[in-house]
Design an enzyme around this catalytic site. Structure first.
Site, PDB file in Angstrom:
ATOM      1  N   GLY A   7      26.668 -12.353 -14.583  1.00 20.78           N
ATOM      2  CA  GLY A   7      27.968 -12.913 -14.888  1.00 20.78           C
ATOM      3  C   GLY A   7      28.980 -12.578 -13.809  1.00 20.78           C
ATOM      4  N   ALA A   8      29.978 -13.425 -13.693  1.00 22.12           N
ATOM      5  CA  ALA A   8      31.090 -13.174 -12.767  1.00 22.12           C
ATOM      6  C   ALA A   8      32.384 -13.252 -13.557  1.00 22.12           C
ATOM      7  CB  ALA A   8      31.074 -14.180 -11.622  1.00 22.12           C
ATOM      8  N   GLY A   9      32.363 -12.618 -14.725  1.00 25.14           N
ATOM      9  CA  GLY A   9      33.527 -12.634 -15.600  1.00 25.14           C
ATOM     10  C   GLY A   9      34.500 -11.531 -15.279  1.00 25.14           C
ATOM     11  N   GLY A  12      32.249  -8.043 -14.559  1.00 28.68           N
ATOM     12  CA  GLY A  12      31.301  -8.251 -13.468  1.00 28.68           C
ATOM     13  C   GLY A  12      31.965  -8.796 -12.223  1.00 28.68           C
ATOM     14  N   ASN A 103      29.524  -1.400 -24.306  1.00 24.57           N
ATOM     15  CA  ASN A 103      29.967  -0.331 -25.196  1.00 24.57           C
ATOM     16  C   ASN A 103      28.899  -0.087 -26.256  1.00 24.57           C
ATOM     17  OD1 ASN A 103      32.527   0.122 -24.012  1.00 24.57           O
ATOM     18  ND2 ASN A 103      33.317  -1.701 -25.036  1.00 24.57           N
ATOM     19  N   LYS A 186      32.553   7.547 -25.627  1.00 20.75           N
ATOM     20  CA  LYS A 186      33.250   6.265 -25.589  1.00 20.75           C
ATOM     21  C   LYS A 186      32.934   5.450 -26.846  1.00 20.75           C
ATOM     22  CE  LYS A 186      34.342   2.130 -22.998  1.00 20.75           C
ATOM     23  NZ  LYS A 186      34.046   1.202 -21.886  1.00 20.75           N
ATOM     24  N   GLU A 269      31.609  -7.986 -31.877  1.00 20.09           N
ATOM     25  CA  GLU A 269      30.422  -7.129 -31.840  1.00 20.09           C
ATOM     26  C   GLU A 269      30.324  -6.248 -33.096  1.00 20.09           C
ATOM     27  OE1 GLU A 269      29.630  -6.205 -27.217  1.00 20.09           O
ATOM     28  OE2 GLU A 269      31.614  -5.578 -27.897  1.00 20.09           O
TER      29      GLU A 269
END
Length: 306
Positions: A7-9, A12, A103, A186, A269
């Site tokens: 991905g290039a979101g 990323g 996460n 986290k 999620e």
């Protein structure tokens, strides 16, 4: 080192861009719509740490032929993980390192089952990013941390090689000798923050202003940490008090990403964060009523809104 970014979101695109900026060999695995965006506008990053523009970059789409990569950076949402595993499988070899930034914890089991225990590293990130109208990556806060390491904590030859590839960038890539603990910490924090903000439909400030709101924060921390400790998670002593203090110090209007996704009527999620904890609680014969209420709230949202 040949690096594949899935991905290039927002995540990323940012960290992949910082590696490109340094001069690393980075390829992005993207879907058709994102590829068209990148071909039209390039990869654009607007950041408080300095903007980046890459008019041309290497991309592949699922199914295209390419040699195995040395490391694959995985920053998808949990509900896209199954598809991502299928997409990246042709680009892995016996020594390919899988470095997830998701996460939670449940994804580690899925990735080790797919690619082998030895091939999966630990990882996480702290960053505030979003995509603009034309797919530009917008990064707005001073924090842009990328933490990685061997899940055993060892400083192996391969992890030191990876550290060398990540060093010298304009982002904070940090090698951890205790990545599993950092991932669990986290997970505990994100579950608490996203749980209460989504349940109350409110930023954190008004919640902690209310006695019972702050008590709910503490109770989620107590329930979640009890489950995690019974799973032998390496939580530090006193982590619950430390995270309560961190939540008290957060900006008044701070929202969790899960809450923002709900406001946009996007997928969430719920199972990855809370369903996982509740399944473990049932196996361990532990009560987790507040986490149960959070999960029920999210499942009602999914049924009514998606």
């Amino acid at each position: 080192m040949r690096i594949l970014v899935v991905g290039a979101g927002a995540i990323g695109g940012y960290f992949g861009g910082r590696l490109l900026e340094k001069g690393e060999d980075v390829t992005f695995l993207v879907r058709e719509k994102r590829k068209q965006q990148l071909e039209k506008y390039g990869l654009l990053v607007e950041s408080v740490h300095g903007d980046m523009t890459f008019p041309e970059l290497k991309t592949i789409q699922s199914g295209e032929k390419a040699d195995a990569f040395d490391v694959i950076l995985l920053s998808t949402k949990a509900y896209h993980l199954e598809g991502a595993i299928k997409d990246i499988r042709p680009y892995t070899g016996g020594n390919t390192l899988i470095l997830p930034l998701l996460n939670g914890i449940a994804h580690v089991d899925e990735l080790t089952a797919a690619f082998g225990e030895a091939n999966v590293l630990g990882g996480l990130c702290f960053i505030e990013t979003t995509l603009g109208e034309n797919g530009e990556v917008i990064q707005t806060s001073p924090v842009h941390d990328f933490v990685f390491g061997e899940r055993s904590g060892e400083k192996t030859e391969r992890i030191l090689k990876l550290q060398e590839a990540f060093s010298g960038t304009k982002a904070n890539f940090r090698l951890s000798e205790n990545i599993e603990q950092e991932m669990w910490h986290k997970y505990l924090f994100i579950s608490t923050l996203s749980g209460v903000t989504s349940l109350f439909r409110s930023p954190i400030g008004p919640i902690r202003d209310q006695t019972f709101g702050l008590n709910s924060v503490k109770e989620v921390l107590r329930e979640a940490s009890a489950i995690m400790r019974d799973l032998d998670a390496p939580l530090a002593d006193g982590i619950e008090d430390a995270q309560v203090q961190k939540i008290k110090e957060m900006g008044y209007e701070m929202k969790s990403s899960l809450q923002r996704d709900m406001e946009k009527l996007q997928a969430i999620e719920a199972d990855h964060f809370f369903g996982y904890l509740l399944k473990k609680a049932e196996l361990l014969d532990l009560d987790a009523p507040i986490i149960g209420a959070i999960y029920a709230n999210l499942k009602v949202y999914e049924k009514n809104s998606l």
